[in-house]
Design an enzyme around this catalytic site. Structure first.
Site, PDB file in Angstrom:
ATOM      1  CD  GLU A   3      -0.470  -1.340   3.146  1.00 59.82           C
ATOM      2  OE1 GLU A   3      -0.284  -2.328   2.391  1.00 59.82           O
ATOM      3  OE2 GLU A   3      -0.648  -1.437   4.362  1.00 59.82           O
ATOM      4  CG  ASN A   4       5.059   0.827   0.403  1.00 61.34           C
ATOM      5  OD1 ASN A   4       4.422  -0.176   0.087  1.00 61.34           O
ATOM      6  ND2 ASN A   4       6.374   0.846   0.429  1.00 61.34           N
TER       7      ASN A   4
END
Lengths: 218, 215, 218, 215
Positions: free
Chosen positions: C46-47
């Site tokens: 999700e980064n």
């Protein structure tokens, strides 16, 4: 000079080095022609480009590099491209320093109407509502009258583009600002008399003393 | 993603479908897919797009072929045929400010219910919308838009559907790639997996259902 | 096999070719180790990455290519990167096929609590609330009990991560699904009896006939 | 954009300022600018960021130096020092779901008043928020976030401030570039104008106020 050139040249004087500027189609597009050499102004095309350059030389256009009207352009060194959400993020988010748009009517508190004539012409607002709502400074480029009918009116008869008061209105006859939402004459074009401007204006104009005097001398 | 012949791709689209079409004045519109829609005569369409291009160009072809029931667009000024049919009442045109249209499509693709925009407050664009105050400022609540299909144009696709767009042909394409049930792409170039740098992918492959196979 | 391996291996069976999958930290990360060779699963960090690959060989890491825990990873062919708004647009917009998260508690209608223990540990929700709200399918990887206290409870005592009912809960003892928001035992791990599962579970479980029977034979 | 010495850049930031800091677990955080903030001892700060990294790393340095009054972040789990100070009451920590944080910053930068998100409905994240129904689905109204400063890290900047980020160091940087009054960037490389392809610019130059000059 034709009216359009007078207007475009005068608006170009409002641009400063480093500004991000969006030009609408029509007269506004011509403003780019009068930016002084050496001044770096970034022109945004709302179809997703900062750094719009002039029309390409013959045979050197790309079908996927155009202005918001779909006409081929070039990209200057330092240009950037992005999607439509980003383009309007820049516009709505106050990152565009100046937008120059055409107008159908401007009322005396500075509200612009420029996206439809009910029953007659409905082009749609395109990006105009976002530009007028979001740009730091809104300049309207408009001929003073249409077929001798004033376009600077007490109240717009056409649907508004925004509740916001524009910052500056430039016509071939005059420059009008809207401090405290009151139409205020700030300049007469060279050779134009106050009487001429008043005759072509329906809106009530605030006339500063220095222009009253100028008028007496004219 | 899988590649698919053009005809088969368009056969998936039923008459009456809602379709997002990428492009801005035809730039970044999948012209080939539009042509095939016209050839197969899919009608009664709802088209969500920035504009209707010009007569006989891009979405203008759908207008001329009489395949559209309703448009949700920001601008029809450069296509007099659309304007005429709108005033006739032959087609319905919902005009949406361009930035609002972009955000509504983005919201649809990102699982948001909508956004609050200052654009349109005090104009005809506010009719029928909720007004919401935040910190003393008035905004319109603009709700998310989604469609059955998105028809997109890319400069490069790889064989897992990673897309890269060129210059101003990007416009609404990456937003629409997220906001439709089925995403169909025509790409100018299809390249092996791994040759588009990760930082240059503008639409990740998992968003794309079909890429039209090379002729 | 240790409990974590049992859980990770079982969850890997839920993945299918072409899926976009987000793995949380802890047990979920290990799921990637059990994807069958030849199956193409896209792992999202999700980064801002799709196509997360294994830990790089020694001396071949880049400081700006990490997983959501800040640990160096690689990018597989076909990877793509993007900003955090896009990353969560993918998550919230239902484009992630499966998310696998750790859990502190799951209640009997399938609601997960996994982001804080009031007064004791407040890591924050990070991306967990968006993942549970938005992913097409939510799988929780969790040991069945903690220090012999059941973690599958009638009602969560800890703050919820989402109102949404998760789809599948995999522990070292059992697999539990939540059709119509009712905790339903669907599998016993090899060698585990129904009695063992019931003893470690506070929530009321729906037990299908075939597992009742299995239990009698055990 | 103009280039500026590091010390001068940080001198512009007053104690008590609200600051967005790019990065995710320190990756994409302008470490040099953070170091100088610590050296100059600017305190009483409100920091908006994804997380507080780990002890002594990135934003963790501000935590350790006691310069922060309030955090608006999604996650502090990997920095026990932040957790301890939060439970002590030494600092205030507003925890925001990560996707909501991204959207609130994006809204701030894009002139939106806020967005409607389903994330957090029925949890502690809904406390104090308006709930709005759209088509029978419940959303939280999450309002826009802005800050006085954004401190960003880029892989490449050119001399008009066009930025390009590398791989997962992009994260919140491009969003924050739009949402702060003054944007200060540290770039690993500064290159002549015109050598970053227009399609590879991730933050257009006009958004950037200052790029920290090379050593």
């Amino acid at each position: 000079m034709d009216p359009q050139t007078i207007i475009a040249k005068r608006i170009a004087e409002e641009l400063k080095d480093g500004m991000l500027v969006n030009l609408g189609i029509g007269i506004p597009t011509q403003v780019a022609n009068f930016v002084p050499a050496g001044m770096r102004v970034y022109f945004q095309s709302e179809n997703g480009l900062i750094g719009t350059g002039p029309v390409p030389e013959a045979g050197m256009a790309a079908p996927f590099l155009t202005d918001a009207g779909g006409r081929p352009v070039t990209a200057l060194p330092g240009a950037s491209t992005f999607d439509s959400a980003m383009s309007f993020g820049l516009i709505r988010g106050g990152h565009v320093d100046v937008t120059v748009l055409g107008g159908l009517e401007v009322d005396q508190c500075g509200r612009l109407a420029n996206w439809m004539i009910p029953g007659k012409m409905i082009p749609g607002m395109g990006g105009a509502m976002d530009l007028v709502t979001g740009a730091k400074r809104v300049i309207v480029a408009m001929q003073h009258t249409a077929k001798n009918r004033p376009k600077i009116v007490r109240e717009c008869s056409l649907p508004l583009t925004s509740e916001r008061s524009i910052d500056l209105l430039v016509t071939e006859l005059a420059v009008i600002a809207f401090p405290d939402r009151r139409a205020t004459l700030v300049e007469l074009s060279p050779g134009v008399s106050l009487a001429q401007v008043l005759a072509g204006t329906q809106a009530e104009l605030v006339i500063p003393d220095y222009l009253q005097a100028a008028s007496c001398n004219a | 993603m899988r590649t698919i012949p053009l005809q088969e791709a368009v056969e998936m689209i039923p008459s009456g479908a809602s379709i997002m079409v990428g492009g801005f004045m035809g730039i970044g519109t999948p012209e080939l897919i539009v042509d095939e829609l016209v050839r197969q005569g899919k009608g009664d369409l709802t088209i969500i797009a920035n504009d209707t291009a010009s007569p006989g160009v891009g979405i203008g072809k759908l207008v001329r072929a009489g395949l559209v029931r309703r448009f949700i667009v920001s601008h029809i000024g450069l296509n007099p045929e659309t304007q005429k049919m709108m005033m006739d009442g032959t087609i319905i045109v919902d005009l949406v400010p361009q930035g609002t249209l972009a955000e509504r499509i983005r919201a649809g693709g990102c699982g948001l219910g909508g956004v609050l925009t200052p654009t349109g407050v005090g104009t005809l664009a506010e009719v029928g919308k909720s007004k919401i105050e935040v910190d003393g400022k008035t905004f319109l609540l603009e709700t998310a838009l989604r469609a059955d299909f998105a028809l997109l144009h890319a400069f490069i696709s790889d064989y897992v559907g990673n897309l890269s767009y060129a210059l101003t042909a990007r416009n609404f394409n990456p937003l629409m790639a997220m906001a439709a049930t089925t995403v169909i792409v025509h790409a100018d170039n299809i390249v092996p997996v791994g040759v588009i740098a990760p930082d240059h992918v503008m639409t990740p492959g998992p968003l794309v259902d079909y890429v039209v196979a090379k002729g």
